[in-house]
Enzyme design. Structure first.
Site, PDB file in Angstrom:
ATOM      1  N   TYR A 163       0.753  -1.150   0.027  1.00 40.87           N
ATOM      2  CA  TYR A 163       0.299   0.046  -0.099  1.00 40.87           C
ATOM      3  C   TYR A 163       0.905   1.378   0.016  1.00 40.87           C
ATOM      4  CZ  TYR A 163      -3.757   2.886   2.151  1.00 40.87           C
ATOM      5  OH  TYR A 163      -4.702   3.968   2.105  1.00 40.87           O
ATOM      6  N   LYS A 167       1.056   4.130  -2.686  1.00 35.37           N
ATOM      7  CA  LYS A 167       0.613   5.409  -2.357  1.00 35.37           C
ATOM      8  C   LYS A 167       1.564   6.478  -2.428  1.00 35.37           C
ATOM      9  CE  LYS A 167      -3.764   5.046  -0.848  1.00 35.37           C
ATOM     10  NZ  LYS A 167      -4.725   5.330  -1.525  1.00 35.37           N
TER      11      LYS A 167
HETATM   12  P1  NAI Z   1     -13.650   2.653   1.737  1.00 32.40           P
HETATM   13  O1  NAI Z   1     -13.291   1.329   1.858  1.00 32.40           O
HETATM   14  O2  NAI Z   1     -15.070   3.165   2.440  1.00 32.40           O
HETATM   15  O3  NAI Z   1     -13.820   3.119   0.129  1.00 32.40           O
HETATM   16  C1  NAI Z   1     -13.247   2.703  -1.011  1.00 32.40           C
HETATM   17  C2  NAI Z   1     -14.050   2.417  -1.996  1.00 32.40           C
HETATM   18  O4  NAI Z   1     -13.349   2.034  -3.450  1.00 32.40           O
HETATM   19  C3  NAI Z   1     -15.063   1.049  -1.670  1.00 32.40           C
HETATM   20  O5  NAI Z   1     -16.438   1.713  -1.586  1.00 32.40           O
HETATM   21  C4  NAI Z   1     -14.516   0.211  -2.743  1.00 32.40           C
HETATM   22  O6  NAI Z   1     -15.827  -0.770  -3.057  1.00 32.40           O
HETATM   23  C5  NAI Z   1     -14.198   0.919  -3.608  1.00 32.40           C
HETATM   24  N1  NAI Z   1     -13.282   0.101  -4.580  1.00 32.40           N
HETATM   25  C6  NAI Z   1     -12.274  -0.603  -4.395  1.00 32.40           C
HETATM   26  N2  NAI Z   1     -11.621  -1.349  -5.392  1.00 32.40           N
HETATM   27  C7  NAI Z   1     -12.125  -0.703  -6.568  1.00 32.40           C
HETATM   28  C8  NAI Z   1     -12.074  -0.855  -7.779  1.00 32.40           C
HETATM   29  N3  NAI Z   1     -11.148  -2.001  -8.365  1.00 32.40           N
HETATM   30  N4  NAI Z   1     -12.948   0.164  -8.615  1.00 32.40           N
HETATM   31  C9  NAI Z   1     -13.828   0.692  -8.119  1.00 32.40           C
HETATM   32  N5  NAI Z   1     -13.974   0.823  -6.880  1.00 32.40           N
HETATM   33  C10 NAI Z   1     -13.306   0.143  -6.024  1.00 32.40           C
HETATM   34  O7  NAI Z   1     -12.189   3.414   2.115  1.00 32.40           O
HETATM   35  P2  NAI Z   1     -12.057   4.918   2.230  1.00 32.40           P
HETATM   36  O8  NAI Z   1     -11.485   5.173   3.657  1.00 32.40           O
HETATM   37  O9  NAI Z   1     -13.096   5.996   2.052  1.00 32.40           O
HETATM   38  O10 NAI Z   1     -10.829   5.138   1.227  1.00 32.40           O
HETATM   39  C11 NAI Z   1     -10.850   6.087   0.034  1.00 32.40           C
HETATM   40  C12 NAI Z   1      -9.413   6.132  -0.335  1.00 32.40           C
HETATM   41  O11 NAI Z   1      -8.725   6.988   0.682  1.00 32.40           O
HETATM   42  C13 NAI Z   1      -8.486   5.273  -0.473  1.00 32.40           C
HETATM   43  O12 NAI Z   1      -7.750   5.255  -1.548  1.00 32.40           O
HETATM   44  C14 NAI Z   1      -7.714   4.876   0.707  1.00 32.40           C
HETATM   45  O13 NAI Z   1      -6.563   4.219   0.422  1.00 32.40           O
HETATM   46  C15 NAI Z   1      -7.453   6.447   1.002  1.00 32.40           C
HETATM   47  N6  NAI Z   1      -7.123   6.486   2.480  1.00 32.40           N
HETATM   48  C16 NAI Z   1      -7.985   6.453   3.511  1.00 32.40           C
HETATM   49  C17 NAI Z   1      -7.681   6.431   4.757  1.00 32.40           C
HETATM   50  C18 NAI Z   1      -8.753   6.935   5.891  1.00 32.40           C
HETATM   51  O14 NAI Z   1      -8.282   7.434   7.080  1.00 32.40           O
HETATM   52  N7  NAI Z   1      -9.883   6.248   5.874  1.00 32.40           N
HETATM   53  C19 NAI Z   1      -6.161   7.045   5.013  1.00 32.40           C
HETATM   54  C20 NAI Z   1      -5.554   7.029   4.005  1.00 32.40           C
HETATM   55  C21 NAI Z   1      -5.740   6.793   2.546  1.00 32.40           C
END
Ligand code: NAI
Length: 304
Positions: A163, A167
């Site tokens: 990851y 990133k």
């Molecule tokens: P989340 O798991 O709620 O949302 C991620 C979404 O991406 C999910 O709805 C999932 O179905 C979708 N997804 C996964 N693979 C996919 C694909 N191949 N094609 C289309 N959609 C796909 O997670 P969150 O926390 O909202 O994360 C959003 C972004 O923020 C991610 O890139 C995560 O790595 C990043 N992030 C989040 C942090 C946090 O504190 N929540 C911290 C650092 C980064």
């Protein structure tokens, strides 16, 4: 302060079926944008598919009087997501690459599949979506891209070698997009957010989750996509109402003679100075970096 609006702009948000992406999609739509809500609806590890996640968000946007269409392709097929924007709304103006999964394991236990799955969603997925949108943005002389990094990429984190690599890769990707989009009104920035989503619910206490609302991240993302935005190539950390730009810092370092050629012992003797930030600079572009390196070579008598 004039209101920031996105009327007639077409926004693609990937991974918008939940968490941060959902908050962005709702916020863009509330300010007049037409939104492609992309999500294949898998679990945290990228397993399975469920179209209802994206469809539910589209339903919410429409109930509030906004315009949105869902798309259930994986970001690995980014051209289909951009096609959905072109087919439904005739253009693409803004891309928020947000989709993400986790395949955490200590590096000893990390499998090739863990590495590849995380690569395919985060780095390859952002490439595919952006690559399909890019020519439209250049041709129309308007484009706003926001990519999603993580503190794990900037600082490292146990169990996240895959990851963090992707990133931080997104930071380099963003900086080059910013260089190539400069002068064409196409900007690219990258955020490292912290927000209460299913990705964090096993790590954070309910109290912490309550203060880290995804909605607190959206104003920064929208600001970076505003009509007047000139910020480009920048990384921001953002959590619960706090947001700040992050930059590189380089120590002054040492210059060693090449005639006679310096040795590993010379490097060892200079170690403290190599790592000393009491005199430092903050190169913001490859030009800054090259200028400083050239100046050092001139100072050392290696260049006229
Ligand atoms: P989340 O798991 O709620 O949302 C991620 C979404 O991406 C999910 O709805 C999932 O179905 C979708 N997804 C996964 N693979 C996919 C694909 N191949 N094609 C289309 N959609 C796909 O997670 P969150 O926390 O909202 O994360 C959003 C972004 O923020 C991610 O890139 C995560 O790595 C990043 N992030 C989040 C942090 C946090 O504190 N929540 C911290 C650092 C980064």
């Amino acid at each position: 302060m004039s209101e920031i609006r996105f009327d007639d702009r077409v926004v693609v948000v990937t991974g918008a079926g939940g968490g941060l992406g959902r908050a962005y999609a709702l916020a863009f739509a509330a300010r007049g944008a037409k939104v492609i809500v992309n999500d294949l609806g898998g679990d945290i590890r990228g397993e399975g598919e469920n179209v209802s996640a994206a469809d539910r968000v589209v339903g919410q946007i429409r109930d509030l009087g906004g315009e949105a269409v869902s798309n259930h392709d994986s970001v690995e097929n980014g051209e289909r997501i951009i096609d959905a924007a072109l087919t439904n709304f005739g253009r693409v103006d803004i891309v928020v690459n947000n989709a993400g999964i986790l395949r955490d394991a200590s590096f000893r236990k990390m499998t090739v599949e863990d590495w590849e799955r995380v690569y395919r969603v985060h780095l390859f997925g952002a490439f595919k979506v952006t690559h399909a949108a890019w020519p439209h943005m250049l041709d129309q002389r308007f484009g706003r891209i926001v990519n999603t990094a993580s503190a794990a990429g900037a600082y490292g984190n146990f169990g996240q070698a895959n990851y963090s690599a992707m990133k931080l890769g997104l930071v380099g990707f963003t900086k080059t997009l910013a260089v190539e989009g400069a002068g064409k009104n196409v900007t690219a920035n990258v955020i490292a957010p912290v927000a209460a989503s299913r990705l964090l619910e096993t790590i954070l206490t309910p109290e912490r989750m309550a203060i880290l609302k995804p909605e607190y991240v959206t104003p920064l993302v929208l600001r970076l996509c505003a009509e007047h935005n000139e910020e480009s190539g920048s990384l921001f950390e953002v959590a619960a109402g706090w947001m700040a730009k992050v930059r590189w810092e380089r120590a002054e370092g040492i210059s060693l003679p090449t005639n006679p050629v310096f040795t590993v012992e010379d490097v060892d003797a200079g170690w403290e100075k190599i790592c000393d930030f009491s005199v430092s600079d903050h190169p913001a572009s490859i030009r800054d970096r090259s200028a400083a390196v050239t100046a050092k070579l001139v100072e050392a008598g290696l260049l006229p």
